[in-house]
Write a protein that holds these residues in place. Structure first.
Motif, PDB file in Angstrom:
ATOM      1  N   VAL A  96       0.838  -1.207   0.000  1.00  0.00           N
ATOM      2  CA  VAL A  96       0.000   0.000   0.000  1.00  0.00           C
ATOM      3  C   VAL A  96       0.869   1.253   0.000  1.00  0.00           C
ATOM      4  O   VAL A  96       0.648   2.189  -0.787  1.00  0.00           O
ATOM      5  N   ALA A  97       1.880   1.285   0.884  1.00  0.00           N
ATOM      6  CA  ALA A  97       2.741   2.471   0.984  1.00  0.00           C
ATOM      7  C   ALA A  97       3.539   2.684  -0.295  1.00  0.00           C
ATOM      8  O   ALA A  97       3.654   3.814  -0.796  1.00  0.00           O
ATOM      9  N   THR A  98       4.091   1.597  -0.852  1.00  0.00           N
ATOM     10  CA  THR A  98       4.905   1.716  -2.066  1.00  0.00           C
ATOM     11  C   THR A  98       4.069   2.205  -3.237  1.00  0.00           C
ATOM     12  O   THR A  98       4.477   3.099  -3.993  1.00  0.00           O
ATOM     13  N   ASN A  99       2.880   1.627  -3.425  1.00  0.00           N
ATOM     14  CA  ASN A  99       1.991   2.054  -4.508  1.00  0.00           C
ATOM     15  C   ASN A  99       1.565   3.515  -4.325  1.00  0.00           C
ATOM     16  O   ASN A  99       1.519   4.287  -5.291  1.00  0.00           O
ATOM     17  N   SER A 100       1.266   3.902  -3.070  1.00  0.00           N
ATOM     18  CA  SER A 100       0.821   5.274  -2.807  1.00  0.00           C
ATOM     19  C   SER A 100       1.930   6.279  -3.091  1.00  0.00           C
ATOM     20  O   SER A 100       1.686   7.349  -3.659  1.00  0.00           O
ATOM     21  N   ILE A 101       3.165   5.951  -2.687  1.00  0.00           N
ATOM     22  CA  ILE A 101       4.294   6.843  -2.980  1.00  0.00           C
ATOM     23  C   ILE A 101       4.460   6.980  -4.492  1.00  0.00           C
ATOM     24  O   ILE A 101       4.705   8.076  -5.018  1.00  0.00           O
ATOM     25  N   GLY A 102       4.300   5.862  -5.214  1.00  0.00           N
ATOM     26  CA  GLY A 102       4.368   5.914  -6.675  1.00  0.00           C
ATOM     27  C   GLY A 102       3.304   6.828  -7.262  1.00  0.00           C
ATOM     28  O   GLY A 102       3.571   7.596  -8.197  1.00  0.00           O
ATOM     29  N   ASN A 103       2.088   6.767  -6.727  1.00  0.00           N
ATOM     30  CA  ASN A 103       1.009   7.627  -7.230  1.00  0.00           C
ATOM     31  C   ASN A 103       1.291   9.105  -6.973  1.00  0.00           C
ATOM     32  O   ASN A 103       0.964   9.964  -7.798  1.00  0.00           O
ATOM     33  N   ILE A 104       1.899   9.413  -5.803  1.00  0.00           N
ATOM     34  CA  ILE A 104       2.263  10.805  -5.519  1.00  0.00           C
ATOM     35  C   ILE A 104       3.312  11.280  -6.518  1.00  0.00           C
ATOM     36  O   ILE A 104       3.236  12.398  -7.049  1.00  0.00           O
ATOM     37  N   GLN A 105       4.299  10.435  -6.787  1.00  0.00           N
ATOM     38  CA  GLN A 105       5.332  10.799  -7.758  1.00  0.00           C
ATOM     39  C   GLN A 105       4.758  10.913  -9.164  1.00  0.00           C
ATOM     40  O   GLN A 105       5.191  11.741  -9.966  1.00  0.00           O
ATOM     41  N   LEU A 106       3.754  10.083  -9.483  1.00  0.00           N
ATOM     42  CA  LEU A 106       3.080  10.174 -10.777  1.00  0.00           C
ATOM     43  C   LEU A 106       2.376  11.518 -10.907  1.00  0.00           C
ATOM     44  O   LEU A 106       2.445  12.181 -11.953  1.00  0.00           O
ATOM     45  N   THR A 107       1.703  11.956  -9.833  1.00  0.00           N
ATOM     46  CA  THR A 107       0.989  13.235  -9.840  1.00  0.00           C
ATOM     47  C   THR A 107       1.948  14.407  -9.998  1.00  0.00           C
ATOM     48  O   THR A 107       1.629  15.396 -10.658  1.00  0.00           O
ATOM     49  N   THR A 108       3.133  14.291  -9.381  1.00  0.00           N
ATOM     50  CA  THR A 108       4.123  15.374  -9.456  1.00  0.00           C
ATOM     51  C   THR A 108       5.054  15.230 -10.657  1.00  0.00           C
ATOM     52  O   THR A 108       6.089  15.901 -10.728  1.00  0.00           O
ATOM     53  N   GLU A 109       4.696  14.309 -11.576  1.00  0.00           N
ATOM     54  CA  GLU A 109       5.409  14.109 -12.848  1.00  0.00           C
ATOM     55  C   GLU A 109       6.844  13.604 -12.664  1.00  0.00           C
ATOM     56  O   GLU A 109       7.703  13.819 -13.521  1.00  0.00           O
ATOM     57  N   LYS A 110       7.104  12.919 -11.557  1.00  0.00           N
ATOM     58  CA  LYS A 110       8.400  12.253 -11.365  1.00  0.00           C
ATOM     59  C   LYS A 110       8.232  10.806 -11.841  1.00  0.00           C
ATOM     60  O   LYS A 110       8.171   9.865 -11.044  1.00  0.00           O
ATOM     61  N   TYR A 111       8.147  10.658 -13.157  1.00  0.00           N
ATOM     62  CA  TYR A 111       7.714   9.386 -13.737  1.00  0.00           C
ATOM     63  C   TYR A 111       8.721   8.254 -13.508  1.00  0.00           C
ATOM     64  O   TYR A 111       8.323   7.110 -13.292  1.00  0.00           O
ATOM     65  N   GLU A 112      10.015   8.553 -13.570  1.00  0.00           N
ATOM     66  CA  GLU A 112      11.019   7.501 -13.368  1.00  0.00           C
ATOM     67  C   GLU A 112      10.929   6.950 -11.943  1.00  0.00           C
ATOM     68  O   GLU A 112      10.978   5.734 -11.722  1.00  0.00           O
ATOM     69  N   ASP A 113      10.824   7.860 -10.960  1.00  0.00           N
ATOM     70  CA  ASP A 113      10.691   7.425  -9.558  1.00  0.00           C
ATOM     71  C   ASP A 113       9.403   6.629  -9.367  1.00  0.00           C
ATOM     72  O   ASP A 113       9.382   5.608  -8.669  1.00  0.00           O
ATOM     73  N   ALA A 114       8.309   7.111  -9.971  1.00  0.00           N
ATOM     74  CA  ALA A 114       7.028   6.408  -9.860  1.00  0.00           C
ATOM     75  C   ALA A 114       7.136   5.007 -10.440  1.00  0.00           C
ATOM     76  O   ALA A 114       6.621   4.029  -9.870  1.00  0.00           O
ATOM     77  N   LEU A 115       7.831   4.886 -11.577  1.00  0.00           N
ATOM     78  CA  LEU A 115       7.985   3.591 -12.244  1.00  0.00           C
ATOM     79  C   LEU A 115       8.703   2.593 -11.344  1.00  0.00           C
ATOM     80  O   LEU A 115       8.323   1.422 -11.262  1.00  0.00           O
ATOM     81  N   ARG A 116       9.749   3.067 -10.634  1.00  0.00           N
ATOM     82  CA  ARG A 116      10.475   2.167  -9.721  1.00  0.00           C
ATOM     83  C   ARG A 116       9.576   1.659  -8.598  1.00  0.00           C
ATOM     84  O   ARG A 116       9.608   0.476  -8.243  1.00  0.00           O
ATOM     85  N   HIS A 117       8.776   2.547  -8.030  1.00  0.00           N
ATOM     86  CA  HIS A 117       7.909   2.135  -6.926  1.00  0.00           C
ATOM     87  C   HIS A 117       6.797   1.201  -7.408  1.00  0.00           C
ATOM     88  O   HIS A 117       6.467   0.219  -6.734  1.00  0.00           O
ATOM     89  N   PHE A 118       6.198   1.502  -8.574  1.00  0.00           N
ATOM     90  CA  PHE A 118       5.138   0.630  -9.096  1.00  0.00           C
ATOM     91  C   PHE A 118       5.687  -0.761  -9.435  1.00  0.00           C
ATOM     92  O   PHE A 118       5.024  -1.774  -9.204  1.00  0.00           O
ATOM     93  N   THR A 119       6.911  -0.802  -9.979  1.00  0.00           N
ATOM     94  CA  THR A 119       7.516  -2.094 -10.324  1.00  0.00           C
ATOM     95  C   THR A 119       7.772  -2.927  -9.066  1.00  0.00           C
ATOM     96  O   THR A 119       7.530  -4.139  -9.054  1.00  0.00           O
ATOM     97  N   LYS A 120       8.263  -2.256  -8.007  1.00  0.00           N
ATOM     98  CA  LYS A 120       8.488  -2.963  -6.738  1.00  0.00           C
ATOM     99  C   LYS A 120       7.168  -3.474  -6.161  1.00  0.00           C
ATOM    100  O   LYS A 120       7.073  -4.625  -5.715  1.00  0.00           O
ATOM    101  N   ALA A 121       6.123  -2.620  -6.190  1.00  0.00           N
ATOM    102  CA  ALA A 121       4.813  -3.024  -5.670  1.00  0.00           C
ATOM    103  C   ALA A 121       4.241  -4.177  -6.498  1.00  0.00           C
ATOM    104  O   ALA A 121       3.621  -5.103  -5.942  1.00  0.00           O
ATOM    105  N   LEU A 122       4.432  -4.140  -7.817  1.00  0.00           N
ATOM    106  CA  LEU A 122       3.932  -5.210  -8.692  1.00  0.00           C
ATOM    107  C   LEU A 122       4.569  -6.549  -8.316  1.00  0.00           C
ATOM    108  O   LEU A 122       3.880  -7.576  -8.229  1.00  0.00           O
ATOM    109  N   GLN A 123       5.886  -6.540  -8.088  1.00  0.00           N
ATOM    110  CA  GLN A 123       6.582  -7.781  -7.730  1.00  0.00           C
ATOM    111  C   GLN A 123       6.040  -8.346  -6.413  1.00  0.00           C
ATOM    112  O   GLN A 123       5.804  -9.554  -6.280  1.00  0.00           O
ATOM    113  N   LEU A 124       5.805  -7.464  -5.439  1.00  0.00           N
ATOM    114  CA  LEU A 124       5.274  -7.907  -4.140  1.00  0.00           C
ATOM    115  C   LEU A 124       3.866  -8.479  -4.286  1.00  0.00           C
ATOM    116  O   LEU A 124       3.521  -9.489  -3.666  1.00  0.00           O
ATOM    117  N   GLU A 125       3.034  -7.826  -5.107  1.00  0.00           N
ATOM    118  CA  GLU A 125       1.660  -8.300  -5.298  1.00  0.00           C
ATOM    119  C   GLU A 125       1.651  -9.644  -6.032  1.00  0.00           C
ATOM    120  O   GLU A 125       0.833 -10.526  -5.732  1.00  0.00           O
TER     121      GLU A 125
END
Length: 649
Positions: A167-196
């Motif tokens: 939950v925390a990793t995905n949420s941090i990714g969404n915040i970075q997505l909103t602030t247009e930090k796409y590379e950082d968001a991609l890293r967090h979403f990829t980590k969350a995907l692996q965990l899920e």
């Protein structure tokens, strides 16, 4: 079937519906009565929370507070059951968030964090922090939301709590997505995907695949975005998750639109429309019509675009979707403009602005209502604590009286011999008690005065139509209200609490005055802020006076300094400003027909006088000095407040 037959059938169905509703109501309240009859212990608190969760839909559909949660909190406060309180506050916060009452939700989740930290249960702490982070994200407080989720992630990783890590990793990714930090968001979403994927959570996999698609779309890697949207679509279809399928269709439509592949984009948007028709919330249907209309407008198919925009408006008007009406009329205005119908375009834009104003008014009203609700909840919680405190005092008093009766016989002779001294001592205590009552009365005048001024500020700020800053101002004010309600229950509070509330007050006044002054609070010498005790709200009136009678009239940058020093059992607080000085301030007041002294200053002078009398000391006084520059012109005011202080140890 005849008309009479149809009416009979409708009446029969209505009667059955009412009967079922009555049966549900009887069952719910019967369950509540059964739980109430149990003994008051922590297991009862847990049971009330569990039953409240299962019955939440019943109470939400009737738009009434869930009594299971309310009784769980009342009992938890009496029992000091931190775990039960954290769980109950979390559930109420989630319920408020689902109703878009984000200010209330955050207030409840902050309370949940406080009690969760008392339990030292890391899983509960992480869960509560994630909830507060989601509330902040919904209010676009992204920095604050990031902090909550980051703290949740740290706690969850410490105990390897996979669910809260995800939950925390995905949420941090969404915040970075909103602030247009796409590379950082991609890293967090990829980590969350692996965990899920490791946890075999199909829903989490589908969500993170879609989020990765949005990140690639932000990076202008449209083909990769389409690949991940399709993978997310496959997982949603496997889980038969209608909302997820519709989201993927819309995302694919937007992606193909970016590629200028309008036929494929239209194909996916039409599929989204078909799927959205199966969802209970018809706002998605209105949104699909709007998206198709905008796409047709891009293709210069003005007549077809007009029909879809009208359909979006019709659905939105029927269901009362004001936000969709605002967007649909805005798109319709562009459609009329493209067709050369400028008068109709202006009329449509006017309607869009009307709905925009209506939405802002509703949000302001809702924010004020939530602030009132927070005040009422805190007031009730304080009443419960006071009642419990009175109960404990009465029990101690009963025990003391029993001991006193047995001791009275043995010490009767001693009391007779020392009667004169006892009577004298009793008179002194009565006098001191009278002074304490007077001091409490003055303190009770101080707080309504301060709260009235603050509410006036909030009223003015909200009417400025600055929604985000108004929300931020209201949130800070609610925290200050809670702090005042807590501090003023005590005759003395620690210096750090007094300075914390003073700093929050200064932050609010700085916002209110558009940053016309800066301030500094400093401690001189080696002072332990937690050990030094002083009366609450004793410094604030002089700070307020410095701001509103000195600094606000200053043409340049205002400077306010507050320096605190402790010498023995005496504390001195020096408040210095570079304002216009007392003489000019009195001239301004005279021109405006204002009284010379404010209510806050009068009350505080009375408090200091009572403190001096109670302590029988001269070390309680206020000295005001007018400052001058080398040319003899007014250069501000210095106020020195000297008070006797207590120490915890």
């Amino acid at each position: 079937m005849s008309r009479i037959g149809v009416c009979f059938l409708l009446a029969l169905l209505l009667g059955i519906s009412r009967e079922i509703s009555a049966q549900d109501s009887a069952r719910v309240y019967s369950t509540l009565d059964s739980v109430r009859r149990l003994s008051n212990d922590t297991s009862k608190v847990s049971l009330l929370v569990a039953k409240g969760k299962t019955m939440s839909r019943f109470f939400d559909s009737r738009k009434i507070e869930n009594p299971f949660f309310q009784e769980a909190i009342a009992l938890g406060l009496r029992l000091k059951d931190s775990h039960g309180l954290a769980t109950a506050y979390n559930e109420i916060g989630i319920s408020k968030r689902n109703k878009s009452q984000y200010i209330l939700a955050l207030d409840y989740h902050e309370k949940a964090i406080k009690y969760a930290e008392e339990t030292k249960d890391d899983q509960l702490i992480s869960f509560s922090l994630n909830n507060a982070g989601v509330d902040c994200r919904r209010m676009d407080k992204l920095e604050e939301g990031f902090d909550y989720h980051f703290r949740a992630l740290q706690v969850a990783e410490k105990i390897n709590d996979i669910r809260n890590i995800c939950v925390a990793t995905n949420s941090i990714g969404n915040i970075q997505l909103t602030t247009e930090k796409y590379e950082d968001a991609l890293r967090h979403f990829t980590k969350a995907l692996q965990l899920e994927e490791d946890s075999k959570n199909d829903l989490g996999v589908a969500i993170n695949l879609g989020n990765i698609g949005y990140a690639y779309q932000g990076l202008k890697k449209t083909d990769l975005a389409i690949e991940f949207f399709k993978r997310s679509l496959a997982w949603n279809q496997k889980a038969k998750r209608i909302i997820g399928i519709a989201i993927c269709y819309n995302a694919l439509g937007a992606a193909y639109q970016d590629k200028k592949d309008y036929p494929t984009a239209m194909e996916y948007l039409q599929k989204a429309l078909e799927v959205n028709d199966q969802v209970d919330d018809k706002v998605h249907v209105a949104e699909s019509y709007l998206s198709i209309g905008k796409l047709l407008e891009l293709e210069k198919k003005h007549d077809e675009a007009h029909r879809y925009l009208q359909k979006s408006i019709e659905v939105s008007q029927f269901w009362g979707f004001k936000y969709m009406l605002m967007e649909a009329y805005k798109a319709l205005a562009a459609n009329y403009k493209s067709s050369g119908e400028f008068e109709k375009s202006l009329a449509a834009m006017d309607k869009s602005l009307v709905y925009k104003d209506s939405i802002l008014d509703e949000k302001s009203t809702m924010a004020l209502a939530q602030m009132q609700a927070i005040y009422e909840v805190d007031r009730k919680d304080n009443q419960i604590r006071l009642l419990e405190h009175d109960k404990q005092i009465n029990e101690m008093r009963t025990k003391r009286n029993a001991v006193f009766i047995f001791s009275l016989t043995g010490f009767l002779l001693m009391l007779i011999v020392g009667g004169f001294y006892y009577i004298r001592h009793r008179n002194l205590r009565a006098k001191k008690h009278t002074l304490q009552l007077e001091l409490r009365s003055l303190r009770s005048q101080m707080n309504p005065h301060f709260i009235f001024n603050s509410l006036s500020s909030i009223h003015r700020y909200i009417w400025s139509n600055n929604q985000e800053e108004a929300s931020d101002y209201l949130t800070k004010f609610s925290k200050l209200m809670r702090m005042i309600l807590d501090n003023t229950q005590h005759t003395f509070i620690s210096l750090n609490k007094e300075l914390e509330s003073l700093q929050l007050y200064l932050d609010l006044e700085k916002l209110r005055c558009n940053g016309i002054f800066e301030y500094e609070i400093s401690l001189e010498g080696d002072i332990n802020e937690e050990e030094v005790l002083l009366p609450p709200m004793i410094i604030q009136p002089y700070v307020e006076n410095a701001i509103w009678h000195g600094l606000v009239h200053q043409s340049g940058q205002g400077i306010l300094t507050i320096r605190v020093a402790v010498n023995g059992k005496t504390m001195s607080c020096t408040v210095t400003d570079n304002g216009i000085g007392r003489k000019k301030a009195m001239e301004i007041k005279a021109r405006k027909g204002l009284p010379h002294n404010s209510m806050g200053m009068k009350v505080t002078e009375g408090r200091i006088d009572l403190i001096r009398r109670m302590n029988n000391t001269k070390d309680a006084h206020v000295t005001i000095t007018d400052l001058e520059d080398p040319a003899g012109e007014p250069a501000g005011t210095k106020v020195v407040i000297v008070l006797p202080v207590e120490f915890i140890f």
